[in-house]
Motif scaffolding. Sequence first.
Motif, PDB file in Angstrom:
ATOM      1  N   LYS A  32       0.838  -1.202   0.000  1.00 59.58           N
ATOM      2  CA  LYS A  32       0.000   0.000   0.000  1.00 59.58           C
ATOM      3  C   LYS A  32       0.876   1.256   0.000  1.00 59.58           C
ATOM      4  CE  LYS A  32      -4.234   1.520   2.241  1.00 59.58           C
ATOM      5  NZ  LYS A  32      -5.143   1.311   3.355  1.00 59.58           N
ATOM      6  N   CYS A  36       0.842   4.128  -2.851  1.00 57.47           N
ATOM      7  CA  CYS A  36       0.567   5.530  -2.505  1.00 57.47           C
ATOM      8  C   CYS A  36       1.739   6.426  -2.908  1.00 57.47           C
ATOM      9  CB  CYS A  36       0.278   5.667  -1.010  1.00 57.47           C
ATOM     10  SG  CYS A  36      -1.300   4.948  -0.511  1.00 57.47           S
ATOM     11  N   ASP A  39       1.499   6.938  -6.602  1.00 53.02           N
ATOM     12  CA  ASP A  39       0.378   7.823  -6.931  1.00 53.02           C
ATOM     13  C   ASP A  39       0.644   9.273  -6.534  1.00 53.02           C
ATOM     14  OD1 ASP A  39      -0.918   5.613  -7.911  1.00 53.02           O
ATOM     15  OD2 ASP A  39      -2.284   5.405  -6.207  1.00 53.02           O
ATOM     16  N   CYS A  55      -4.393   8.463   1.555  1.00 53.08           N
ATOM     17  CA  CYS A  55      -4.178   7.241   0.780  1.00 53.08           C
ATOM     18  C   CYS A  55      -3.937   6.033   1.684  1.00 53.08           C
ATOM     19  CB  CYS A  55      -2.986   7.437  -0.169  1.00 53.08           C
ATOM     20  SG  CYS A  55      -2.663   6.021  -1.238  1.00 53.08           S
ATOM     21  N   ALA A  98      -9.843   8.554  -4.393  1.00 52.83           N
ATOM     22  CA  ALA A  98      -9.483   8.363  -2.975  1.00 52.83           C
ATOM     23  C   ALA A  98      -9.809   9.574  -2.168  1.00 52.83           C
ATOM     24  CB  ALA A  98      -8.003   8.049  -2.869  1.00 52.83           C
TER      25      ALA A  98
END
Length: 98
Positions: A32, A36, A39, A55, A98
């Motif tokens: 994760k 993130c 992104d 996020c 998100a």
Amino acid sequence: MKKLLSIVAASACLCIGFAHAQDKAPTAQQSKMATCNKDAGDMKGDERKAFMKTCLSAKPVTQQDKMKSCNADPKAKALKGDERKAFMKECLSSKPAA
């Protein structure tokens, strides 16, 4: 000689343990974090910090949640047949905000 043998044995154990740790797949949290980070792109400072917080704390969106959201869309309610099918396909495959 005993000390040397002990040191060599301890070193071998540490090397094997380190090599084994490298083979493990990343945890869900590590994956994760990587996603993130990717992104976040070129964000900096407070903007990046806020994005990362959001996020990382976001719960994963399930397919069932996506389906509910797409079905609730007013556009989906107005469409019929192949048009609805195409809309739903696009909606379900899109990345959630998100």
